[in-house]
Every structure is written in structure tokens, then in C-alpha cells.
Design an enzyme around this catalytic site. Structure first.
Site, PDB file in Angstrom:
ATOM      1  N   TYR A  35       1.042  -1.040  -0.075  1.00  0.00           N
ATOM      2  CA  TYR A  35       0.037   0.041  -0.134  1.00  0.00           C
ATOM      3  C   TYR A  35       0.692   1.541   0.206  1.00  0.00           C
ATOM      4  CZ  TYR A  35      -4.255  -1.822   0.111  1.00  0.00           C
ATOM      5  OH  TYR A  35      -5.687  -2.952  -0.006  1.00  0.00           O
ATOM      6  N   LYS A  54       3.655 -15.054  -0.641  1.00  0.00           N
ATOM      7  CA  LYS A  54       3.944 -15.365  -1.542  1.00  0.00           C
ATOM      8  C   LYS A  54       5.061 -15.292  -2.034  1.00  0.00           C
ATOM      9  CE  LYS A  54       1.648 -16.430  -5.760  1.00  0.00           C
ATOM     10  NZ  LYS A  54       1.587 -17.560  -6.472  1.00  0.00           N
ATOM     11  N   ASP A  61      -2.944 -17.595  -3.427  1.00  0.00           N
ATOM     12  CA  ASP A  61      -3.582 -18.133  -4.178  1.00  0.00           C
ATOM     13  C   ASP A  61      -4.060 -19.266  -3.842  1.00  0.00           C
ATOM     14  OD1 ASP A  61      -0.843 -18.664  -4.818  1.00  0.00           O
ATOM     15  OD2 ASP A  61      -0.631 -18.474  -6.466  1.00  0.00           O
ATOM     16  N   ASP A 115      -6.535  -7.509   2.735  1.00  0.00           N
ATOM     17  CA  ASP A 115      -7.235  -7.086   2.505  1.00  0.00           C
ATOM     18  C   ASP A 115      -8.432  -7.681   1.312  1.00  0.00           C
ATOM     19  OD1 ASP A 115      -9.247  -4.515   2.480  1.00  0.00           O
ATOM     20  OD2 ASP A 115      -7.431  -3.662   0.537  1.00  0.00           O
ATOM     21  N   ASP A 118     -12.300  -9.103   2.459  1.00  0.00           N
ATOM     22  CA  ASP A 118     -13.158  -9.419   1.665  1.00  0.00           C
ATOM     23  C   ASP A 118     -13.839 -10.958   1.467  1.00  0.00           C
ATOM     24  OD1 ASP A 118     -13.288  -6.417   2.278  1.00  0.00           O
ATOM     25  OD2 ASP A 118     -13.475  -6.771  -0.668  1.00  0.00           O
TER      26      ASP A 118
END
Ligand code: ATP
Length: 354
Positions: A134, A187, A220, A244, A248
Site C-alpha cells: 500500500y 507469496k 492464491d 485486504d 472481503d
């Protein structure tokens, strides 16, 4: 007996409606006895603050928040701000950065009587809140994005050992009070240095909690695992952007966006903030679901209780949560959940359940 000073930042869109409902319910719960006390401090933020003070997050609001133990953060509709204000860090990013609210704690669980894609889910995503991918908040000054030519954009991700350490401690401590399992999301097979540092630091911290079972997943793969078997996970710890996105997904798997709570916690302050946005499409109609912010307020009250060793304020949080769950179980629902209760009527139904 301590009086907690809690800020109330209405924000934009449905913000004023859901903060009103939340303050009404918590005030009613405080009035039921037990001795806990709260002094509310309404403070400007968002469109109204731009009009009155020339900034979405006025200096005066930040100054007052520094005198608060925590606050309710309404949603903001930063995309609708005049262009000169859109260039600034958005209000919640600004507060996370300014007060170093490094842990964004986002539970995802099933709610009684609410249809969901996944069943039996009770997990918490602990998202690192200050750096990672971010770039509007991962620099001391300036933003970590630049364009050397009109056709090339560079975005800088930041990973530090210190940030990974403290978020890993937060995740492990939380897991100790739950099912004692932490899954590290990363990752590191592609971003070997940055995400490798994040994963390895989380692993090293977790060794200090021998009772906590630890595993790690590529982000993933974790997205697929959540869809297939979310019920098996307990605490997930992730860098900023991964946390984030996954929260969701987890929120949607367990019900409606209007239900999902979150807390942004630092060492000495915490900010309750629903996971959803300002929902401009339904603003001002009195139909917004206040549960996301109500359950965020519950998290704030419990956080205050833990931090100050104060069982009275913790019980107020427990009481509000029980009343919200009983209200949903009784079939009182807002429109997003297929019901016809308005925001204020839902809040009154919760108050009646306290
Ligand atoms: P942001 O970028 O600020 O997250 P967004 O437009 O992506 O905003 P939301 O503002 O959360 O997303 O709205 C997405 C959809 O969910 C909208 O249709 C909105 O009406 C609905 N929604 C969001 N929050 C609520 C709520 N508390 N009650 C009812 N509906 C909601």
C-alpha cells in the site's frame, strides 16, 4: 472507575446513520449497569469536514483523537472528494498511519439465520496495516509509486522485520485465546525477499508460542482453500494487500458485506471500522445495515477491556454482541439481508434484546 473517551467520526454516505445506531446501542448497554462509562466525542471527517474545515481529516480531529482511548470510524467516500483532496491519503489510511494502528483484525464468521456460501466458519484475518503493497502509507514522506515515463509505473512494496514481528505476535496472542492455529499467508515463491522476510519472521515469532500450530500458504492457494474449507481455519496472518483481499472473500463467504466488522489496533489506541464502504447508493434512506459497525464497536470495547484489565467494559461488549446475534436470530433483518427493518428500527430491536 475509568471513563473511556471515544471519538465518533460519522464520515460519508451511510456513515451518519450507522454511527448513530451504534452509539445508541452502546449507550443503552452502558445504561444497563455494570459501572462502565464512556464519554463520546463527535469529530468531523469526510465531505462535511472538507466543507467546514477544508480537509477530510482536519488537524483538529487528529488532535482530539490523540486524547481518545479509541473511536468509531464511519466509512468515507474519498472518490467523491474534490480533486485536490483526492491526492491526499484517505482518512482511514491517514489515521492508521498517524496513530500506527498496525493490526487490522477482521473476523469472518457465520451469523444465526443469515444465509451464507460457507458454513461453520469462525476465523480471523490479522492484516498488517502499515506497509506492504500500500504505497500511499508505506513511506515516511511521499508515496511509493512513481512514473518515470507516461507508459511506465513503478510501485514499491515495503516489508520490515519489525512490522512482521509485531503482527505475528498479535496473531499468535489472538490464536492462544482461540483454537491455537495460525496460518501465514504470503507469496514468497515469487517475492522471495520481501514476502520471504514476512513468512520467515512470522515463523520465527510463532516459535515463541509452542502451543500454537503454524502452517503457511501461498495467497492464491489460500483463496482456493477459503472457498473450499474456510471452516478449518482459525487465525490467518497476512501482509496489507493480501489481508485486504482475503477478508472481503471471507466476509462474502459468510454472509453480507454489511455484517463484517474490523478493528484497527495499535499499542495504545484502537479504531472500530466496519469492513464495508460508504454505500452512496442507499445513503440517507435509513435502510443501511448497522451490524458491521456494531460488531466493530464490540471489538473496540473488548480491546479496551483487555488493555486496561477492565471486565466491566468487556461485559458491555459481550452484551452488545449477544443482543445483535439474538436480534438476527429472531428474524429482524435490514434490506441487504432480505428483511424490511430500517437502520433505526434494527438498533431499537437490539436495544430491546440487551
Ligand atoms: P469502498 O470503495 O469505500 O469500499 P464500495 O463502493 O466498493 O466502497 P460499498 O460502499 O461497501 O463498496 O458498497 C458495496 C455494496 O454493498 C453497495 O451496493 C452497498 O449498498 C452495499 N452495502 C455496503 N455496506 C452496506 C450496509 N452497511 N448495509 C447495506 N448495504 C451495504
Amino acid at each position: 472507575m475509568r471513563t473511556y473517551r471515544l471519538g465518533v467520526l460519522d464520515g460519508d454516505g451511510i456513515g451518519p446513520e450507522i454511527t448513530r445506531a451504534t452509539v445508541d446501542v452502546v449507550t443503552a448497554a452502558l445504561g444497563r449497569g455494570g459501572g462502565a462509562r464512556v464519554a463520546w466525542a463527535p469529530l468531523p471527517m469526510g465531505c462535511q469536514a472538507i466543507r467546514q474545515h477544508g480537509a477530510a481529516m482536519p488537524e483538529g480531529t487528529r488532535r482530539e483523537l490523540a486524547r481518545c482511548d479509541g473511536w468509531l470510524m464511519g466509512p468515507h467516500d474519498s472518490a467523491s472528494y474534490p480533486p485536490e483532496h483526492r491526492r491526499e491519503r484517505n482518512p482511514s489510511g491517514e489515521l492508521r498511519h498517524h496513530f500506527d494502528l498496525f493490526a487490522n483484525v477482521r473476523p469472518a464468521r457465520n451469523y444465526p439465520g443469515v444465509d451464507s456460501l460457507a458454513r461453520g466458519v469462525d476465523l480471523v484475518i490479522v492484516r498488517e496495516n502499515t506497509e506492504g503493497f500500500y504505497p500511499d502509507r508505506n513511506m515516511h514522506a511521499g508515496a511509493g509509486e512513481f512514473m518515470p515515463t507516461p507508459d511506465v509505473a513503478l510501485s514499491v512494496a515495503v516489508f520490515t522485520r519489525r512490522a512482521a514481528e509485531r503482527i505475528a505476535h498479535a496473531a499468535c496472542r489472538l490464536a492462544m485465546g482461540r483454537r491455537r492455529r495460525v496460518s501465514i499467508v504470503h507469496k514468497a515463491n515469487v517475492l522471495t525477499l520481501g514476502m520471504g522476510l514476512f513468512r520467515d519472521t512470522c515463523r520465527a515469532v510463532a516459535r515463541e508460542y509452542p502451543e500454537v500450530r503454524v502452517d503457511d500458504y501461498h495467497v492464491d492457494a489460500m483463496a482456493a482453500h477459503l472457498v473450499r474449507r474456510a471452516a478449518e481455519f482459525d487465525v490467518l496472518v497476512a501482509e496489507n494487500m493480501h489481508g485486504d483481499i482475503l477478508s472481503d472473500l471471507a466476509g462474502e463467504l459468510t454472509g453480507s458485506l454489511g455484517l463484517a466488522p474490523s478493528l484497527n489496533a495499535g499499542e495504545d489506541r484502537a479504531m472500530a471500522q466496519a469492513a464495508h464502504g460508504s454505500a452512496p447508493d442507499i445513503a440517507g434512506q435509513g435502510v443501511a445495515n448497522p451490524v458491521g459497525l456494531l460488531l466493530s464497536a464490540v471489538m473496540l470495547l473488548r480491546w479496551l477491556g483487555e488493555r486496561h484489565g477492565d471486565s466491566a467494559i468487556q461485559s458491555v461488549g459481550d452484551g452488545v454482541e449477544e443482543a445483535v446475534l439474538r436480534t438476527l436470530a429472531a428474524g429482524v433483518r435490514t434490506r441487504d439481508l432480505g428483511g424490511d427493518a430500517g437502520t433505526a428500527a434494527f438498533a431499537q430491536a437490539v436495544i430491546a434484546q440487551l
